[in-house]
Design an enzyme around this catalytic site. Sequence first.
Site, PDB file in Angstrom:
ATOM      1  N   SER A   1       0.801  -1.230   0.000  1.00 17.12           N
ATOM      2  CA  SER A   1       0.000   0.000   0.000  1.00 17.12           C
ATOM      3  C   SER A   1       0.831   1.276   0.000  1.00 17.12           C
ATOM      4  CB  SER A   1      -0.939   0.018   1.208  1.00 17.12           C
ATOM      5  OG  SER A   1      -0.206   0.138   2.412  1.00 17.12           O
TER       6      SER A   1
ATOM      7  N   LYS B   1       1.048   4.723   6.951  1.00 20.25           N
ATOM      8  CA  LYS B   1       0.536   5.529   5.845  1.00 20.25           C
ATOM      9  C   LYS B   1       1.162   6.918   5.909  1.00 20.25           C
ATOM     10  CE  LYS B   1      -2.507   2.239   4.904  1.00 20.25           C
ATOM     11  NZ  LYS B   1      -2.408   1.378   3.700  1.00 20.25           N
TER      12      LYS B   1
END
Length: 245
Positions: A39, A100
């Site tokens: 991701s 993230k």
Amino acid sequence: MKLDKNFFSENIKTLFYALIIAVIIRSLLVQPFYIPSSSMEPTLLVGDRLFVTKYSYGYSKHSFPFSPPILNKRIMFKSPERGDVIVFKTPADNRTDYIKRLIGLPGDKIQFIDANLYLNSSEILKSKIPLKTKIYCGDTTIDVLKFEEKLPNGKKFHTVYLKNYTYQNSDVFTVPDDHYFFLGDNRDCSKDSRFLSSVGYVHKDNLVGKAQFIFFSSDKKLGSFIEFWKWHKSIRFKRTFNVIN
């Protein structure tokens, strides 16, 4: 051979002290993390190992192993900066570690319009750059475009989007007080704050630490510590958390 009667007790004490020191280091200073998903490509690859500093944003119960209920709020808090790559506990279970990039601060409004990212009604500038490596989504190679994006505070980093831009438009995300909005750099292959039921807005108490540098990479060019150190000292940074400060 006759063993000293204190042999076992001394060794147990040594192991106990070593464990205490390790817990203190992992809780208050630095903790290693392993990247299990794609991701955050191209910034972080599956198999990368990196150091995360625990002191960067102060401390909460999630700074400690197993998140013991010893702190009911964050102490020594320092606000993260937009563009930081951060490890946090997902709000859904307060247990799973995610990593993230921080995009939205408290009070910000974030929206995707025609596959372009808007922050407080201003489009985030991005410039197309050559793609020289494969990008994955799980075990599948995906066809993407690579960009350099620039946030309002001047931080630049690399992102990739599927060529057909599967994530085209969204509602406006308004970040609540004391919360943050995160996105993966692999924009069409990331479960992040856009998915309100599974990740959503992340409370400041859920922040674990700031990603600082990779100490082992699955990238063959950076696969050993020696090669990584040479790369780290060079001026030709290809994969950093803030590509250009």
